[in-house]
Scaffold this motif. Structure first.
Motif, mmCIF file in Angstrom:
data_model
loop_
_atom_site.group_PDB
_atom_site.id
_atom_site.type_symbol
_atom_site.label_atom_id
_atom_site.label_comp_id
_atom_site.label_asym_id
_atom_site.label_seq_id
_atom_site.Cartn_x
_atom_site.Cartn_y
_atom_site.Cartn_z
ATOM 1 N N VAL A 269 0.812 -1.068 -0.022
ATOM 2 C CA VAL A 269 -0.026 -0.037 -0.105
ATOM 3 C C VAL A 269 0.965 1.261 -0.097
ATOM 4 N N GLN A 270 0.650 2.067 -0.891
ATOM 5 C CA GLN A 270 1.262 3.512 -1.169
ATOM 6 C C GLN A 270 0.375 4.580 -1.126
ATOM 7 N N LEU A 271 0.609 5.553 -0.286
ATOM 8 C CA LEU A 271 -0.040 6.733 -0.531
ATOM 9 C C LEU A 271 0.844 7.979 -0.708
ATOM 10 N N VAL A 272 0.496 8.850 -1.865
ATOM 11 C CA VAL A 272 1.539 9.973 -1.978
ATOM 12 C C VAL A 272 0.683 11.231 -2.232
ATOM 13 N N GLU A 273 0.926 12.070 -1.286
ATOM 14 C CA GLU A 273 0.398 13.191 -1.238
ATOM 15 C C GLU A 273 1.122 14.390 -2.081
ATOM 16 N N SER A 274 0.245 15.436 -2.701
ATOM 17 C CA SER A 274 0.982 16.559 -3.288
ATOM 18 C C SER A 274 -0.147 17.457 -3.253
ATOM 19 N N GLY A 275 0.789 18.742 -3.543
ATOM 20 C CA GLY A 275 -0.255 19.865 -3.629
ATOM 21 C C GLY A 275 -0.240 21.024 -2.459
ATOM 22 N N GLY A 276 0.651 20.459 -1.501
ATOM 23 C CA GLY A 276 0.997 21.586 -0.226
ATOM 24 C C GLY A 276 1.845 22.899 -0.891
ATOM 25 N N GLY A 277 1.907 23.796 -0.088
ATOM 26 C CA GLY A 277 2.562 24.946 -0.420
ATOM 27 C C GLY A 277 2.424 25.998 0.703
ATOM 28 N N LEU A 278 2.727 27.406 0.349
ATOM 29 C CA LEU A 278 2.714 28.360 1.182
ATOM 30 C C LEU A 278 1.668 29.056 0.418
ATOM 31 N N VAL A 279 0.436 29.785 1.036
ATOM 32 C CA VAL A 279 -0.651 30.367 0.390
ATOM 33 C C VAL A 279 -1.208 31.512 1.522
ATOM 34 N N GLN A 280 -1.652 32.696 0.904
ATOM 35 C CA GLN A 280 -1.937 33.930 1.820
ATOM 36 C C GLN A 280 -3.310 33.283 2.371
ATOM 37 N N PRO A 281 -3.626 34.151 3.607
ATOM 38 C CA PRO A 281 -5.119 33.851 4.030
ATOM 39 C C PRO A 281 -6.158 34.115 2.968
#
Length: 115
Positions: free
Chosen positions: A1-13
């Motif tokens: 089983v493998q789960l790979v997340e992506s899409g995070g980062g720094l964002v303004q309020p």
């Protein structure tokens, strides 16, 4: 089983991000999926969950109306669309599934909401 997340980062309020979690090693369309988040020094929190068919979802109260969980079983991927982000949404976000009561986790992706 493998789960790979992506899409995070720094964002303004007030900004938006879409997280993705791509799964492999198990029959994805047969299992519910969840997104959790964790801040250092605090317990991991269930943010959103979706059934195997995608026909039912639930959310922690603090994200209702702002976050949307969805899935594409053809792509073995679950998403978390996050809108109107707040500084208190800053955390490491991880996707999760349970197979025969055994939990599986991805490595997590950092989301930072800051001006």
């Amino acid at each position: 089983v493998q789960l790979v997340e992506s899409g995070g980062g720094l964002v303004q309020p007030g900004g938006s991000l879409r997280l993705s979690c791509t799964a492999s090693g198990f029959p994805f369309s047969r299992y519910g999926m969840s997104w959790y988040r964790q801040v250092p020094g605090k317990e991991r929190e269930l943010v959103a969950a979706i059934t195997s068919a995608g026909d039912s979802t639930n959310y922690v109260d603090s994200v209702k109306g702002r976050f949307t969980i969805s899935r594409d079983n053809a792509k073995n991927t679950v998403y978390l669309q996050m809108n109107s982000l707040k500084p208190e949404d800053t955390a490491v976000y991880s996707c999760n599934t349970k197979i025969d009561w055994q939990p599986y986790w991805g490595q997590g992706t950092q989301v930072t909401v800051s001006s």
